[in-house]
Scaffold this motif. Structure first.
Motif, PDB file in Angstrom:
ATOM      1  N   LEU A   1      54.883  37.480  36.159  1.00 24.14           N
ATOM      2  CA  LEU A   1      56.754  37.938  35.833  1.00 24.14           C
ATOM      3  C   LEU A   1      57.046  39.032  35.523  1.00 24.14           C
ATOM      4  N   ASP A   2      56.146  40.315  35.899  1.00 24.48           N
ATOM      5  CA  ASP A   2      56.117  41.454  36.038  1.00 24.48           C
ATOM      6  C   ASP A   2      56.555  41.806  37.557  1.00 24.48           C
ATOM      7  N   GLY A   3      57.115  41.013  38.226  1.00 23.48           N
ATOM      8  CA  GLY A   3      57.832  41.708  40.132  1.00 23.48           C
ATOM      9  C   GLY A   3      56.806  41.613  40.916  1.00 23.48           C
ATOM     10  N   SER A   4      55.848  41.751  41.115  1.00 23.55           N
ATOM     11  CA  SER A   4      54.777  41.731  41.920  1.00 23.55           C
ATOM     12  C   SER A   4      53.797  41.185  41.040  1.00 23.55           C
ATOM     13  N   GLY A   5      52.558  40.761  42.620  1.00 24.01           N
ATOM     14  CA  GLY A   5      51.334  40.245  42.176  1.00 24.01           C
ATOM     15  C   GLY A   5      51.338  38.927  41.955  1.00 24.01           C
ATOM     16  N   LYS A   6      50.053  38.609  41.465  1.00 19.60           N
ATOM     17  CA  LYS A   6      49.847  37.096  41.529  1.00 19.60           C
ATOM     18  C   LYS A   6      49.853  37.293  39.962  1.00 19.60           C
ATOM     19  N   MET A   7      49.585  36.011  39.150  1.00 25.45           N
ATOM     20  CA  MET A   7      49.483  35.368  37.837  1.00 25.45           C
ATOM     21  C   MET A   7      47.976  36.137  37.401  1.00 25.45           C
ATOM     22  N   GLY A   8      48.277  36.823  36.473  1.00 29.01           N
ATOM     23  CA  GLY A   8      46.148  36.823  36.406  1.00 29.01           C
ATOM     24  C   GLY A   8      46.247  37.468  34.885  1.00 29.01           C
ATOM     25  N   LYS A   9      45.306  36.451  34.712  1.00 29.16           N
ATOM     26  CA  LYS A   9      44.330  37.161  33.054  1.00 29.16           C
ATOM     27  C   LYS A   9      44.537  38.652  32.733  1.00 29.16           C
ATOM     28  N   SER A  10      44.467  39.229  33.675  1.00 29.37           N
ATOM     29  CA  SER A  10      43.352  40.491  32.961  1.00 29.37           C
ATOM     30  C   SER A  10      45.160  41.508  33.883  1.00 29.37           C
ATOM     31  N   GLU A  11      45.932  40.952  34.151  1.00 33.56           N
ATOM     32  CA  GLU A  11      47.774  42.088  34.564  1.00 33.56           C
ATOM     33  C   GLU A  11      48.678  41.663  33.228  1.00 33.56           C
ATOM     34  N   GLY A  12      47.911  40.206  32.343  1.00 30.65           N
ATOM     35  CA  GLY A  12      49.293  40.702  31.197  1.00 30.65           C
ATOM     36  C   GLY A  12      50.996  40.437  31.953  1.00 30.65           C
ATOM     37  N   ASN A  13      50.301  39.048  33.093  1.00 30.71           N
ATOM     38  CA  ASN A  13      51.952  38.510  33.381  1.00 30.71           C
ATOM     39  C   ASN A  13      52.166  37.323  33.286  1.00 30.71           C
ATOM     40  N   CYS A  14      51.249  36.831  32.428  1.00 34.65           N
ATOM     41  CA  CYS A  14      50.895  35.139  32.400  1.00 34.65           C
ATOM     42  C   CYS A  14      51.825  34.188  31.166  1.00 34.65           C
ATOM     43  N   ILE A  15      52.020  33.024  31.861  1.00 32.63           N
ATOM     44  CA  ILE A  15      52.498  31.636  31.003  1.00 32.63           C
ATOM     45  C   ILE A  15      51.518  30.780  31.075  1.00 32.63           C
ATOM     46  N   TYR A  16      50.823  31.020  29.506  1.00 30.41           N
ATOM     47  CA  TYR A  16      49.816  29.784  29.275  1.00 30.41           C
ATOM     48  C   TYR A  16      50.412  28.499  28.793  1.00 30.41           C
ATOM     49  N   LEU A  17      49.766  27.667  29.308  1.00 30.94           N
ATOM     50  CA  LEU A  17      49.067  26.186  28.698  1.00 30.94           C
ATOM     51  C   LEU A  17      50.501  26.420  27.976  1.00 30.94           C
ATOM     52  N   VAL A  18      48.820  27.287  26.684  1.00 27.50           N
ATOM     53  CA  VAL A  18      49.538  26.408  25.355  1.00 27.50           C
ATOM     54  C   VAL A  18      50.279  28.090  24.754  1.00 27.50           C
ATOM     55  N   ASP A  19      51.162  28.591  25.666  1.00 25.28           N
ATOM     56  CA  ASP A  19      52.684  29.022  25.066  1.00 25.28           C
ATOM     57  C   ASP A  19      54.134  28.474  24.210  1.00 25.28           C
ATOM     58  N   GLU A  20      53.771  28.808  22.991  1.00 26.82           N
ATOM     59  CA  GLU A  20      54.743  28.109  22.393  1.00 26.82           C
ATOM     60  C   GLU A  20      56.569  28.153  23.474  1.00 26.82           C
ATOM     61  N   PRO A  21      57.520  26.978  23.406  1.00 26.50           N
ATOM     62  CA  PRO A  21      58.379  27.514  24.144  1.00 26.50           C
ATOM     63  C   PRO A  21      59.597  28.502  23.637  1.00 26.50           C
ATOM     64  N   LYS A  22      58.954  29.027  22.421  1.00 32.62           N
ATOM     65  CA  LYS A  22      60.155  30.154  21.964  1.00 32.62           C
ATOM     66  C   LYS A  22      59.641  31.363  22.856  1.00 32.62           C
ATOM     67  N   VAL A  23      57.995  31.882  23.127  1.00 31.20           N
ATOM     68  CA  VAL A  23      57.127  32.271  23.336  1.00 31.20           C
ATOM     69  C   VAL A  23      58.121  32.462  24.860  1.00 31.20           C
ATOM     70  N   LEU A  24      57.667  31.242  25.116  1.00 33.69           N
ATOM     71  CA  LEU A  24      57.852  30.820  26.933  1.00 33.69           C
ATOM     72  C   LEU A  24      59.001  31.423  27.454  1.00 33.69           C
ATOM     73  N   ARG A  25      59.817  30.758  26.486  1.00 33.88           N
ATOM     74  CA  ARG A  25      61.686  31.438  26.464  1.00 33.88           C
ATOM     75  C   ARG A  25      61.467  32.724  27.001  1.00 33.88           C
ATOM     76  N   LYS A  26      60.858  33.221  25.682  1.00 28.53           N
ATOM     77  CA  LYS A  26      61.081  35.115  25.918  1.00 28.53           C
ATOM     78  C   LYS A  26      60.512  35.712  27.630  1.00 28.53           C
ATOM     79  N   LYS A  27      59.358  34.871  27.822  1.00 25.38           N
ATOM     80  CA  LYS A  27      58.266  35.777  28.629  1.00 25.38           C
ATOM     81  C   LYS A  27      59.378  35.908  29.552  1.00 25.38           C
TER      82      LYS A  27
END
Ligand code: TYM
Length: 357
Positions: free
Chosen positions: A217-243
């Motif tokens: 979600l940070d504009g470039s590259g792939k979604m990755g745990k070490s990139e800090g740009n992830c949407i997780y399956l466990v994200d609550e809807p509130k958190v996910l919307r914000k991201k």
């Protein structure tokens, strides 16, 4: 006589919760093929060790991923689900196969270069620059900044995971194709060195389409745990919307049919994965005629992602609470996976000349 099902194998490292990249690159495919193939899915905790995780965290992550596998629809009655470190034959075969792997080919692997650069605090060279400085840095690195040998031999371990089960189909995301190419090369080399037809050459497996690269979600590259740009399956809807609402965009198209910049193209990639073709078309048309409002696109995207993740998130909690079930699943998985691994290893030892007196 019934036809033998083809052997499929894939795994995910236990380095954190699963994100949309893991889901669309791998897990969703695992679930879809369970009825038609001899499926083997595992948690790659030995691969996770290559980045020296905290022991407590590593253990917690194995359990999280197991629950996420099951909550996403992996069925232990249909698939063999196991933990990599429960199969000691893998460690032995890793040693044996390494005797046929060149350090040069390992050092040239893209994922090794990326990870090693991170360890050493180096930037990627500009296009066309040589990697000479990087190679010197690796050899000369002081012990505090060392690049561990496990990181270098990561592709050997991955090849072993696949070859020890004699798998022919490997569902993975785009970033893993180079590792798969190496696996084929190692299999070929072993067969030709010993004059045997022992290891099959596995291919990537993408029913209905090419391997995907899910962007961050940070504009470039792939979604990755070490990139800090992830949407997780466990994200609550509130958190996910914000991201999603905070995802990087640009100032918007100024002229009809303008080319799309990467951050916006990335949002469309996510939309294509999670929304209906009509929704995608609606926003593509709006982009083309300059009427698009990124806020609307993001709102739609967030809701469509939530429709995918929310049922999974809700199941994860229940599954995590049932420790007995989790233990049963991996015990049964280890037993099945070890049976085939032990056969392959015994034969490989024979072929290589390690025989009992
Ligand atoms: P890992 O944990 O890095 O990734 C697990 C799977 O998720 C996919 N993936 C993605 N796909 C699309 N877009 C993304 N942004 C994205 N991020 C991750 C990866 O392609 C992968 O399929 N080395 C493997 C684990 C492994 C393995 C194996 C896989 C170990 N042994 C044997 C197959 C067969 C890995 O990278 O995991």
């Amino acid at each position: 006589m019934t036809k033998q099902k083809e052997i499929v194998l894939s795994g995910i490292r236990s380095t954190g919760n699963l994100h949309l990249g893991n889901y669309y690159g791998a897990l969703r495919k695992f679930v879809a093929i369970q009825d038609d193939y001899d499926c083997n899915f595992f948690i790659a905790d030995l691969h996770a060790l290559t980045t020296n995780p905290d022991p407590e965290q590593l253990h917690a992550n194995v359990k999280n991923i197991l629950a996420e596998y099951l909550a996403s629809g992996l069925d232990p009655e249909k698939s063999t689900i196991f933990i990599q470190s429960d199969i000691p034959e893998i460690a032995e075969m890793y040693l044996l196969l390494n005797m046929h792997v060149g350090i040069g080919e390992l050092m040239r692997t893209t994922s090794f270069k990326d990870k090693a650069r991170k360890c050493l605090g180096l930037k990627a060279p500009a296009d066309g620059d040589s990697d000479e400085a990087f190679e010197k840095e690796i050899i000369g690195a002081d012990t505090n900044k060392r690049v561990n040998a496990g990181l270098l031999t990561y592709p050997t371990l991955m090849a072993v995971d696949i070859l020890i089960q004699k798998a022919t189909k490997v569902p993975v995301g785009k970033d893993q194709l180079q590792h798969l190419e190496l696996t084929r090369r190692f299999a070929r080399r072993f067969n030709s060195f010993y004059g045997v037809d022992f290891f099959p050459e596995p291919t990537d497996f993408d029913f209905g389409g090419a391997p995907v690269k899910v962007p961050g979600l940070d504009g470039s590259g792939k979604m990755g745990k070490s990139e800090g740009n992830c949407i997780y399956l466990v994200d609550e809807p509130k958190v996910l919307r914000k991201k999603v609402m905070r995802a990087v965009t640009d100032e918007g198209p100024k002229e009809p049919n303008s080319p799309m910049r990467e951050p916006v193209a990335n949002l469309f990639t996510l939309l294509e994965l999670t929304s209906t073709p009509e929704v995608v078309k609606h926003f593509r048309d709006a982009y083309a005629d300059c009427s698009i409002r990124y806020g609307d696109l993001k709102k739609q995207l967030a809701e469509d992602i939530i429709a995918v993740t929310e049922p999974i998130r809700q199941r994860i909690g229940d599954i995590m609470a049932d420790e007995d079930f989790l233990r049963r699943v991996v015990a049964q998985g280890a037993e099945r996976a070890r049976a085939r691994a032990a056969d392959t290893l015994a034969e490989m030892r024979q072929i290589m000349g390690i025989r009992k007196f």
